[in-house]
Write an enzyme that holds these catalytic residues in place. Structure first.
Site, PDB file in Angstrom:
ATOM      1  N   LYS A 175       0.844  -1.197   0.000  1.00 27.76           N
ATOM      2  CA  LYS A 175       0.000   0.000   0.000  1.00 27.76           C
ATOM      3  C   LYS A 175       0.884   1.253   0.000  1.00 27.76           C
ATOM      4  O   LYS A 175       1.994   1.196   0.515  1.00 27.76           O
ATOM      5  CB  LYS A 175      -0.909   0.007   1.237  1.00 27.76           C
ATOM      6  CG  LYS A 175      -1.721  -1.259   1.454  1.00 27.76           C
ATOM      7  CD  LYS A 175      -2.849  -1.390   0.464  1.00 27.76           C
ATOM      8  CE  LYS A 175      -3.702  -2.633   0.776  1.00 27.76           C
ATOM      9  NZ  LYS A 175      -4.835  -2.772  -0.147  1.00 27.76           N
ATOM     10  N   HIS A 294      -6.454 -13.401  -7.737  1.00 30.84           N
ATOM     11  CA  HIS A 294      -7.294 -12.418  -7.056  1.00 30.84           C
ATOM     12  C   HIS A 294      -8.697 -12.477  -7.649  1.00 30.84           C
ATOM     13  O   HIS A 294      -8.857 -12.709  -8.841  1.00 30.84           O
ATOM     14  CB  HIS A 294      -6.711 -11.014  -7.208  1.00 30.84           C
ATOM     15  CG  HIS A 294      -7.279 -10.041  -6.214  1.00 30.84           C
ATOM     16  ND1 HIS A 294      -8.550  -9.507  -6.348  1.00 30.84           N
ATOM     17  CD2 HIS A 294      -6.766  -9.515  -5.071  1.00 30.84           C
ATOM     18  CE1 HIS A 294      -8.774  -8.693  -5.320  1.00 30.84           C
ATOM     19  NE2 HIS A 294      -7.729  -8.687  -4.535  1.00 30.84           N
TER      20      HIS A 294
END
Length: 475
Positions: A175, A294
């Site tokens: 992140k 994902h």
């Protein structure tokens, strides 16, 4: 001028529209071991009997159309049609029913999830006679599942490649997910890996944007992996997202990852598509790459309770299409996932044989025969206080992925990774000693934090963080 011709329908053909249930509702039908079975949650329009609605689903997802056609006489309808063989009301729902449909195996191309879904969850979902339609589960017979390669490697081969046994694997999503330069991104990867994580991860929407082109990211992440491996003596990996706008570009990225010598790549299998995913899975097996999957976009498909498709179906499809990891909810974090339902499809991902169990949403017994299993990934809003519950819920064969729960540590990425690794090792040791993590989990974490200042700081920063919302995905 061409001669006038006339095509005569076969004897017995009668044009017109007839009720679907006259042909496709067959409650006397005995299902075959080779049939693909589907459980649909059907919400008929007012005035449409459930038998007609179930038969319409069977017809429109197999051989039927809205009217009788003379070409029906050129084939064996009984051999190829889908059959609605049972209907049951949904408890607590006045106008919803579970319609069970059996499809003969010859309706589907071998080894193609794309073709399977084009029929079973294709045009039928826009059918006007239905207010809503949801595919709850599929039974994939071994005769069909054996036409798929499945996961590139599977759980045991992955553990052997990584030389990591007896505990869940630890990961972290880097992140901020967008905006970092490739060099700073690689630096974040290195800090997390040297702190004790097994993997770091590209977020699902990290592809090849102007601020960080894919090739630069791959190179800096590979450098981080090798540096962390040299310092820790452990095998490390970063999920390099190969998802791209074309299959050719996706394969080019996977080939470059292999040339760098990294152990794993990643794909967004729903936005990328099943054809692309299966192609990548075949390449990964042939070239020794693990494949992380994902599920971006899944909630568009599976979150509404009465329309769409349950994630357990998407999970089965992924196991056939191919992937070594897939995100599967957390039960305790910020993303959707009710415990019994989540563990139901986690077992469908990992185990060879899963018994029918309606209490966990499993409508059919599923036998995967020898198809390798997939590691479920718990990710989304989890931190060190969740570690006991995650260890107890998911067991050893899982990946626990802490993004903000690593990078949000007040001392930085490496201490955040240390905190998670210490918490995990403490929970695994406590479990192996026979302690009950469900009751004693917080005490286990407190004891470990006494000799780990990194864990103590993490415990303090996240002691009040909770995500207490009622799950939508319930039975």
């Amino acid at each position: 001028m061409s001669p006038k011709t006339e095509t005569k329908a076969s004897v017995g053909f009668k044009a017109g529209v007839k009720d679907y249930r006259l042909t496709y509702y067959t409650p006397e039908y005995q299902t075959k071991d080779t049939d693909i079975l589907a459980a649909f949650r059907v919400t008929p329009q007012p005035g449409v009997p459930p038998e007609e609605a179930g038969a319409a689903v069977a017809a429109e997802s197999s051989t039927g159309t809205w009217t009788t056609v003379w070409t029906d006489g050129l084939t064996s309808l009984d051999r190829y049609k889908g059959r609605c063989y049972d209907i049951e009301p949904v408890p607590g729902e006045e106008s919803q029913f579970i319609a069970y449909v059996a499809y003969p195996l010859d309706l589907f191309e071998e080894g193609s999830v794309t073709n399977l879904f084009t029929s079973i969850v294709g045009n039928v979902f826009g059918f006007k006679a239905l207010r809503a339609l949801r595919l709850e589960d599929l039974r994939i017979p071994p005769a069909y599942s054996k036409t798929f390669q499945g996961p590139p490697h599977g759980i045991q081969v992955e553990r052997d490649k990584l030389n990591k046994y007896g505990r869940p694997l630890l990961g972290c999503t880097i992140k901020p997910k967008l905006g970092l330069s490739a060099k700073n991104y690689g630096r974040a990867v290195y800090e997390c890996l040297r702190g004790g994580l097994d993997f770091t991860k590209d977020d699902e929407n990290v592809n090849s944007q102007p601020f960080m082109r894919w090739r630069d990211r791959f190179v800096f992440c590979a450098e981080a992996i090798y540096k962390a491996q040299a310092e820790t003596g452990e095998i490390k990996g970063h999920y390099l997202n190969a998802t791209a706008g074309t299959c050719e570009e996706m394969m080019k990225r996977a080939i470059f990852a292999r040339e760098l010598g990294v152990p794993i790549v990643m794909h967004d299998y729903l936005t990328g598509g099943f054809t692309a995913n299966t192609s990548l899975a075949h390449y990964c097996r042939d070239n020794g790459l693990l494949l992380h999957i994902h599920r971006a976009m899944h909630a568009v498909i599976d979150r509404q309770k009465n329309h769409g498709m349950h994630f357990r179906v998407l999970a089965k499809a992924l196991r056939m299409s191919g992937g070594d990891h897939i995100h599967a909810g957390t039960v305790v974090g910020k993303l959707e996932g009710e415990r019994d339902v989540t563990l139901g499809f986690v077992d469908l991902l990992r185990d060879d044989f899963i018994e029918k169990d309606r209490s966990r949403g499993i409508y059919f017994t599923q036998d995967w025969v020898s198809m390798p299993g997939v590691l479920p990934v718990a990710s989304g809003g989890i931190h060190v206080w969740h570690m006991p519950a995650l260890t107890e819920i998911f067991g050893d064969d899982s990946v626990l992925q802490f993004g903000g729960g690593t990078l949000g540590h007040p001392w930085g990425n490496a201490p955040g990774a240390v905190a998670n690794r210490v918490a995990l090792e403490a929970c695994v040791q406590a479990r192996n000693e026979g302690r009950d993590l469900a009751r004693e989990g917080n005490e286990v974490i407190r004891e470990a934090s006494k000799w780990s200042p990194e864990l103590a700081a993490a415990c303090e920063i996240w002691k009040e963080i909770k995500f207490e919302f009622e799950a939508m995905d319930t039975l």
